[in-house]
Design a protein around this motif. Structure first.
Motif, mmCIF file in Angstrom:
data_model
loop_
_atom_site.group_PDB
_atom_site.id
_atom_site.type_symbol
_atom_site.label_atom_id
_atom_site.label_comp_id
_atom_site.label_asym_id
_atom_site.label_seq_id
_atom_site.Cartn_x
_atom_site.Cartn_y
_atom_site.Cartn_z
ATOM 1 N N ILE A 97 0.857 -1.186 0.000
ATOM 2 C CA ILE A 97 0.000 0.000 0.000
ATOM 3 C C ILE A 97 0.891 1.233 0.000
ATOM 4 O O ILE A 97 1.605 1.496 0.962
ATOM 5 N N LEU A 98 0.842 1.984 -1.102
ATOM 6 C CA LEU A 98 1.647 3.193 -1.233
ATOM 7 C C LEU A 98 0.934 4.407 -0.664
ATOM 8 O O LEU A 98 1.589 5.379 -0.276
ATOM 9 N N GLN A 142 -8.831 -5.404 4.869
ATOM 10 C CA GLN A 142 -9.820 -5.778 3.853
ATOM 11 C C GLN A 142 -9.153 -6.420 2.644
ATOM 12 O O GLN A 142 -9.662 -7.394 2.086
ATOM 13 N N ILE A 143 -8.009 -5.878 2.239
ATOM 14 C CA ILE A 143 -7.293 -6.437 1.089
ATOM 15 C C ILE A 143 -6.766 -7.827 1.410
ATOM 16 O O ILE A 143 -6.870 -8.758 0.600
ATOM 17 N N GLN A 144 -6.212 -7.984 2.604
ATOM 18 C CA GLN A 144 -5.653 -9.289 2.990
ATOM 19 C C GLN A 144 -6.708 -10.368 3.032
ATOM 20 O O GLN A 144 -6.442 -11.531 2.676
ATOM 21 N N LYS A 187 -0.049 -11.600 2.950
ATOM 22 C CA LYS A 187 0.452 -10.403 3.617
ATOM 23 C C LYS A 187 0.454 -9.203 2.671
ATOM 24 O O LYS A 187 0.879 -9.298 1.518
ATOM 25 N N VAL A 188 -0.014 -8.080 3.171
ATOM 26 C CA VAL A 188 0.074 -6.809 2.456
ATOM 27 C C VAL A 188 0.947 -5.871 3.280
ATOM 28 O O VAL A 188 0.746 -5.710 4.492
ATOM 29 N N VAL A 238 8.518 -1.139 4.295
ATOM 30 C CA VAL A 238 9.509 -1.709 3.369
ATOM 31 C C VAL A 238 10.402 -0.586 2.874
ATOM 32 O O VAL A 238 9.986 0.556 2.732
ATOM 33 N N SER A 239 11.661 -0.933 2.617
ATOM 34 C CA SER A 239 12.577 0.079 2.105
ATOM 35 C C SER A 239 12.215 0.419 0.675
ATOM 36 O O SER A 239 11.836 -0.455 -0.109
ATOM 37 N N GLN A 240 12.302 1.694 0.352
ATOM 38 C CA GLN A 240 11.999 2.152 -1.001
ATOM 39 C C GLN A 240 13.291 2.627 -1.655
ATOM 40 O O GLN A 240 13.825 3.678 -1.322
ATOM 41 N N LYS A 241 13.770 1.851 -2.610
ATOM 42 C CA LYS A 241 15.069 2.152 -3.218
ATOM 43 C C LYS A 241 15.063 3.475 -3.961
ATOM 44 O O LYS A 241 16.083 4.132 -4.070
#
Length: 360
Positions: free
Chosen positions: A210-211, A220-222, A228-229, A235-238
Motif C-alpha cells: 500500500i503506497l 480488507q485487502i488481505q 500479507k500486504v 519496506v525500504s523504497q530504493k
C-alpha cells in the motif's frame, strides 16, 4: 482583450496578458455528452468520484495531460491515476494477475487504485512519468463512468485543485481553485468518502504494498487475497529520492493557507499559549473535543463529527481545511485520530498537511 473561438464551436477562450482564460461551466447528467466533446478536443473537465473530484483529460492525449500538470502546478514526475469504466483492462496492462482479478471483483468500482506494469504506447508518456507502471481505478460514480464511456478512452483524474492544497470534495471547491482555467465541472454534489483512494502496488517482487492509505484498508485487502500486504513505511523504497510510483508519496499535500498543528494532548495549554500571543485560532476536531474546550467562544471551529464515526471525519476533512481559508484565523489546531481503519488515511492526510505536532 481579444476573443478566439475554437473550431467546432466548443468554447470561447479569452486571451489577456498572454494567459488563456475561459468560462468554466457546470455539467450535469443531461449534458455529459457535451462534456465528453470537450475532452475529445483536448480540454480539461473536472469530474466527481466517491473520493474527491478529479481533473479529467483523455489519458492518451499527451498535450491534454501536460495541461493537467500545468493547470494544477503539479510536478511532472508525480504520476497520474487513470480512471477506467470497467474491469476489462487487458488492453492497457502487461498482465492482469489472479490477485488483481480478485481485488477488482471485490472493490471495483470503488476507492482502490491498483498499480500494474503498463503496455507500451497506450497512455501518454506524461501519465506515468515515463515509468513502466500505471495506476488504474474504476470510480464508484455513475456519471463519471458514463463520462469515460462517452469520451471513448480512460481519463486521468488527479485531484481537481491547485497542487499541494486540500483536495476538492464539492464542485465549489473545484471552482475556487480552477475557475477560468478549465472548461467545466461535472456536478455530482458532495463526495461520499472525502479522502483519496487506497493505492496498492501489484508490481513489487516483495509482494503487494500500500503506497497510499485510503478507505479500503490493509485488513480488507488481505481477506480478499489471503496473503500479507505491506504498508509503504514498512519496506525500504530504493527510489525514494526519485520518481514516485503513486500520487501523495513525495510532495507536500493537503495544506491550507494557515499552518496546521496536530495536537496529541494538552489542548488547553496550547490554546492558552496562542491566545496570550493574540493568535486567532481555528479548531478542526471532533464534536467531543470541541465540547471540551471552554474557550470555544474565542475560537473558530469546524467539526469533523463524532470521534466514534471516523468515516464522517474522512468525508469532512478537506472541506474543514478549506473552511479556514475563509476565516480570520492565524493557525489551525487539529485533533489526532486513532490510526485504525479509515483513521489511518485521515491521519496520513493530516500529517502531510501539518507543520508541527504538539507536544513534540
Amino acid at each position: 482583450m481579444m476573443h478566439y473561438k475554437k473550431a467546432g464551436h466548443l468554447s470561447w477562450f479569452f486571451f489577456e496578458k498572454g494567459l488563456r482564460k475561459m468560462k468554466t461551466k457546470l455539467f450535469h447528467s443531461e449534458n455529459l455528452e457535451e462534456a465528453s466533446h470537450y475532452l475529445k478536443a483536448g480540454e480539461l473537465v473536472a469530474f466527481p468520484t466517491e473520493t474527491v473530484y478529479g481533473l479529467g483529460a483523455i489519458a492518451s492525449d499527451d498535450a491534454a495531460v501536460k495541461k493537467v500538470y500545468q493547470v494544477k502546478g503539479r510536478p511532472s514526475d508525480n504520476p497520474l491515476i487513470v480512471h477506467v469504466a470497467s474491469d476489462d483492462i487487458a488492453s492497457y496492462v502487461a498482465e492482469v494477475s489472479p490477485m488483481a482479478k480478485k481485488l477488482m471483483r471485490a472493490y471495483w468500482p470503488g476507492p482502490l487504485t491498483l498499480i500494474f506494469n503498463v503496455k507500451p504506447d497506450i497512455f501518454a508518456p506524461s501519465v506515468t512519468g515515463n515509468q513502466t507502471t500505471v495506476a488504474l481505478r474504476m470510480p464508484d460514480q455513475p456519471m463519471t463512468l458514463q463520462l469515460i464511456k462517452e469520451a471513448g478512452f480512460p481519463l486521468v483524474g488527479p485531484s481537481a485543485n491547485t497542487s499541494g492544497k486540500p483536495s476538492p470534495t464539492k464542485p465549489e471547491h473545484v471552482l475556487h481553485d480552477l475557475e477560468g482555467k478549465i472548461v467545466g465541472v461535472v456536478d455530482g454534489g458532495e463526495t461520499n468518502i472525502g479522502v483519496e483512494s487506497t493505492v496498492l502496488d501489484l508490481t513489487d517482487s516483495r509482494g503487494p504494498i500500500i503506497l497510499r492509505p485510503g478507505a479500503i484498508t490493509r485488513e480488507q485487502i488481505q481477506i480478499v487475497i489471503d496473503q500479507k500486504v505491506w504498508m509503504n513505511h514498512e519496506v525500504s523504497q530504493k527510489n525514494q529520492e526519485g520518481a514516485p510510483k503513486a500520487p501523495g508519496m513525495k510532495y507536500i499535500h493537503y495544506s491550507p493557507e494557515q499552518p496546521v498543528v496536530l495536537i496529541k494532548s494538552d489542548w488547553q495549554g496550547k490554546i492558552k499559549e496562542l491566545l496570550q500571543k493574540n493568535k486567532r485560532i481555528g479548531i478542526l476536531a471532533s464534536d467531543e473535543k470541541i465540547a471540551e474546550l471552554t474557550e470555544k467562544s474565542e475560537l473558530s471551529v469546524y467539526s469533523l463529527g463524532s470521534i466514534k464515526e471516523p468515516m464522517l471525519a474522512s468525508k469532512k476533512l478537506y472541506a474543514g481545511l478549506r473552511y479556514f481559508d475563509g476565516q480570520d484565523v492565524d493557525i489551525i489546531l487539529a485533533e489526532v485520530y486513532p490510526k485504525e481503519g479509515i483513521g489511518i488515511a485521515v491521519m496520513n492526510r493530516l500529517e502531510k498537511a501539518a507543520t508541527t505536532i504538539y507536544p513534540e
